[in-house]
Design a protein around this motif. Sequence first.
Motif, mmCIF file in Angstrom:
data_model
loop_
_atom_site.group_PDB
_atom_site.id
_atom_site.type_symbol
_atom_site.label_atom_id
_atom_site.label_comp_id
_atom_site.label_asym_id
_atom_site.label_seq_id
_atom_site.Cartn_x
_atom_site.Cartn_y
_atom_site.Cartn_z
ATOM 1 N N LEU A 1 -18.762 13.976 31.085
ATOM 2 C CA LEU A 1 -18.386 14.924 30.039
ATOM 3 C C LEU A 1 -19.062 16.253 30.323
ATOM 4 O O LEU A 1 -20.290 16.307 30.480
ATOM 5 N N VAL A 2 -18.263 17.335 30.361
ATOM 6 C CA VAL A 2 -18.788 18.666 30.670
ATOM 7 C C VAL A 2 -18.250 19.678 29.668
ATOM 8 O O VAL A 2 -17.044 19.737 29.432
ATOM 9 N N ALA A 3 -19.157 20.458 29.073
ATOM 10 C CA ALA A 3 -18.791 21.629 28.257
ATOM 11 C C ALA A 3 -19.573 22.794 28.848
ATOM 12 O O ALA A 3 -20.727 23.041 28.475
ATOM 13 N N THR A 4 -18.959 23.508 29.774
ATOM 14 C CA THR A 4 -19.692 24.440 30.623
ATOM 15 C C THR A 4 -20.457 25.482 29.828
ATOM 16 O O THR A 4 -21.644 25.732 30.080
ATOM 17 N N ALA A 5 -19.798 26.121 28.861
ATOM 18 C CA ALA A 5 -20.464 27.145 28.057
ATOM 19 C C ALA A 5 -20.555 26.746 26.589
ATOM 20 O O ALA A 5 -20.966 27.561 25.764
ATOM 21 N N GLY A 6 -20.193 25.523 26.286
ATOM 22 C CA GLY A 6 -20.097 25.112 24.887
ATOM 23 C C GLY A 6 -20.922 23.893 24.561
ATOM 24 O O GLY A 6 -21.864 23.529 25.265
ATOM 25 N N THR A 7 -20.511 23.222 23.467
ATOM 26 C CA THR A 7 -21.224 22.079 22.914
ATOM 27 C C THR A 7 -20.400 20.815 23.084
ATOM 28 O O THR A 7 -19.180 20.828 22.912
ATOM 29 N N ILE A 8 -21.060 19.718 23.420
ATOM 30 C CA ILE A 8 -20.456 18.399 23.337
ATOM 31 C C ILE A 8 -20.864 17.808 21.996
ATOM 32 O O ILE A 8 -22.055 17.780 21.660
ATOM 33 N N SER A 9 -19.884 17.334 21.210
ATOM 34 C CA SER A 9 -20.211 16.781 19.900
ATOM 35 C C SER A 9 -19.450 15.497 19.652
ATOM 36 O O SER A 9 -18.310 15.321 20.093
ATOM 37 N N THR A 10 -20.106 14.564 18.931
ATOM 38 C CA THR A 10 -19.476 13.320 18.505
ATOM 39 C C THR A 10 -19.835 13.055 17.050
ATOM 40 O O THR A 10 -20.842 13.554 16.539
ATOM 41 N N VAL A 11 -19.006 12.248 16.396
ATOM 42 C CA VAL A 11 -19.225 11.827 15.017
ATOM 43 C C VAL A 11 -19.123 10.318 14.973
ATOM 44 O O VAL A 11 -18.249 9.732 15.630
ATOM 45 N N GLY A 12 -19.985 9.654 14.222
ATOM 46 C CA GLY A 12 -19.941 8.205 14.120
ATOM 47 C C GLY A 12 -18.688 7.727 13.414
ATOM 48 O O GLY A 12 -18.149 8.393 12.535
ATOM 49 N N GLY A 13 -18.207 6.549 13.805
ATOM 50 C CA GLY A 13 -17.025 5.957 13.177
ATOM 51 C C GLY A 13 -16.833 4.546 13.674
ATOM 52 O O GLY A 13 -17.403 4.149 14.701
ATOM 53 N N ALA A 14 -16.007 3.779 12.978
ATOM 54 C CA ALA A 14 -15.821 2.368 13.310
ATOM 55 C C ALA A 14 -15.296 2.169 14.725
ATOM 56 O O ALA A 14 -15.650 1.197 15.400
ATOM 57 N N ASP A 15 -14.430 3.058 15.190
ATOM 58 C CA ASP A 15 -13.831 2.910 16.515
ATOM 59 C C ASP A 15 -14.445 3.836 17.547
ATOM 60 O O ASP A 15 -14.054 3.807 18.716
ATOM 61 N N GLN A 16 -15.403 4.666 17.126
ATOM 62 C CA GLN A 16 -15.986 5.658 18.027
ATOM 63 C C GLN A 16 -16.836 4.983 19.096
ATOM 64 O O GLN A 16 -17.473 3.959 18.861
ATOM 65 N N GLY A 17 -16.879 5.592 20.249
ATOM 66 C CA GLY A 17 -17.784 5.133 21.294
ATOM 67 C C GLY A 17 -17.537 5.884 22.581
ATOM 68 O O GLY A 17 -16.387 6.105 22.961
ATOM 69 N N ILE A 18 -18.610 6.304 23.235
ATOM 70 C CA ILE A 18 -18.545 6.855 24.587
ATOM 71 C C ILE A 18 -19.173 5.795 25.469
ATOM 72 O O ILE A 18 -20.374 5.531 25.369
ATOM 73 N N GLN A 19 -18.380 5.165 26.345
ATOM 74 C CA GLN A 19 -18.868 3.962 27.012
ATOM 75 C C GLN A 19 -18.329 3.838 28.429
ATOM 76 O O GLN A 19 -17.131 4.008 28.670
ATOM 77 N N THR A 20 -19.223 3.519 29.358
ATOM 78 C CA THR A 20 -18.820 3.032 30.663
ATOM 79 C C THR A 20 -19.361 1.624 30.816
ATOM 80 O O THR A 20 -20.546 1.364 30.564
ATOM 81 N N THR A 21 -18.492 0.706 31.192
ATOM 82 C CA THR A 21 -18.898 -0.692 31.257
ATOM 83 C C THR A 21 -19.558 -1.056 32.582
ATOM 84 O O THR A 21 -20.282 -2.056 32.645
ATOM 85 N N ALA A 22 -19.318 -0.249 33.641
ATOM 86 C CA ALA A 22 -19.886 -0.615 34.938
ATOM 87 C C ALA A 22 -20.358 0.582 35.761
ATOM 88 O O ALA A 22 -20.818 0.389 36.891
ATOM 89 N N GLY A 23 -20.266 1.800 35.207
ATOM 90 C CA GLY A 23 -20.647 2.984 35.966
ATOM 91 C C GLY A 23 -21.802 3.733 35.323
ATOM 92 O O GLY A 23 -22.520 3.217 34.460
ATOM 93 N N ASN A 24 -21.979 4.978 35.755
ATOM 94 C CA ASN A 24 -22.991 5.871 35.198
ATOM 95 C C ASN A 24 -22.323 6.887 34.271
ATOM 96 O O ASN A 24 -21.144 7.212 34.426
ATOM 97 N N LEU A 25 -23.102 7.398 33.330
ATOM 98 C CA LEU A 25 -22.587 8.343 32.344
ATOM 99 C C LEU A 25 -23.348 9.655 32.479
ATOM 100 O O LEU A 25 -24.582 9.671 32.471
ATOM 101 N N SER A 26 -22.592 10.749 32.614
ATOM 102 C CA SER A 26 -23.192 12.067 32.807
ATOM 103 C C SER A 26 -22.688 13.034 31.755
ATOM 104 O O SER A 26 -21.486 13.100 31.490
ATOM 105 N N LEU A 27 -23.621 13.784 31.142
ATOM 106 C CA LEU A 27 -23.278 14.816 30.165
ATOM 107 C C LEU A 27 -23.895 16.129 30.611
ATOM 108 O O LEU A 27 -25.077 16.177 30.985
ATOM 109 N N ASN A 28 -23.089 17.204 30.545
ATOM 110 C CA ASN A 28 -23.560 18.520 30.947
ATOM 111 C C ASN A 28 -22.989 19.541 29.973
ATOM 112 O O ASN A 28 -21.769 19.649 29.829
ATOM 113 N N ALA A 29 -23.873 20.261 29.272
ATOM 114 C CA ALA A 29 -23.406 21.210 28.253
ATOM 115 C C ALA A 29 -24.216 22.486 28.295
ATOM 116 O O ALA A 29 -25.444 22.462 28.447
ATOM 117 N N GLY A 30 -23.514 23.604 28.119
ATOM 118 C CA GLY A 30 -24.160 24.908 28.160
ATOM 119 C C GLY A 30 -24.730 25.358 26.842
ATOM 120 O O GLY A 30 -25.521 26.309 26.780
#
Length: 267
Positions: free
Chosen positions: A144-173
């Motif tokens: 997930l990349v937001a070069t000049a902005g914000t990465i945002s999430t909100v909790g919820g019953a179906d929400q989820g950022i998930q990798t089952t077998a890899g790596n997870l990378s976040l980059n935000a400006g």
Amino acid sequence: AARDLSVTSTSATGVQDLWVNGAGAKLSATHDLSLSASSGQVKLFEGALFAGNNLSVTAASLSDVSTTNKTRFAGANNHVITSGAASIDGGVWGAGGALSGTFDSLTIGASGATLYAGTTLSLSAANHLSLATAAVRATGDLTLVATAGTISTVGGADQGIQTTAGNLSLNAGNGLSHAGTLSADLGSVTARIHGTLSNSGTMYAKTTLDVADKSNGMTGSVTNAGTLIADGGLIVKAASVTNQVAGTIQGTTGTTLAAHTLINSGT
């Protein structure tokens, strides 16, 4: 279409320049499916997209609304590119292989969205990635990349950022605002965030959870009222770290905090 299907609009009104409209509408190809409105808007309202092989959507902007979880699926790879804003409200974007999206900004609406990939998944915005209650899941690496902005999430019953077998990378400006669940089930989580990382949800890594600014330095700030946890090591580098009463920061094999200011009221 028996094999490839390509639909192109040269209209540039910015409103419904290429429109798939209605619950019964479907564009389908046994091989590749391509939708293009490079100077206009692609609008999906309930209609489905299916490609036996690759699906590509290219537009100046994208509006996707579905109250019945209509799918936009590729048997192989699914690519979405918008030079302007994209919004998804209720739609399901999937790929048997890789799913990638490149946007000026991406906004998930009140009905949420599902984005999933059989291999890797990447979402990249020049500005904000406003993921709200979206379910974003991949088998392989998730980026997930937001070069000049914000990465945002909100909790919820179906929400989820998930990798089952890899790596997870976040980059935000300009910060990460996370109130949901984020997990690398078997891999690492690397967060490179300028500004403030604010967590009131859960960030989990099976191996290493590593937080720093975009240059791997300590100019940012971390405010935690949720859970930052790794079964391996946890590393946080920031100018200031505030762990609030409800907050947990824990690395099972070790925790390293490098900060000019540390306020810990949690665990």
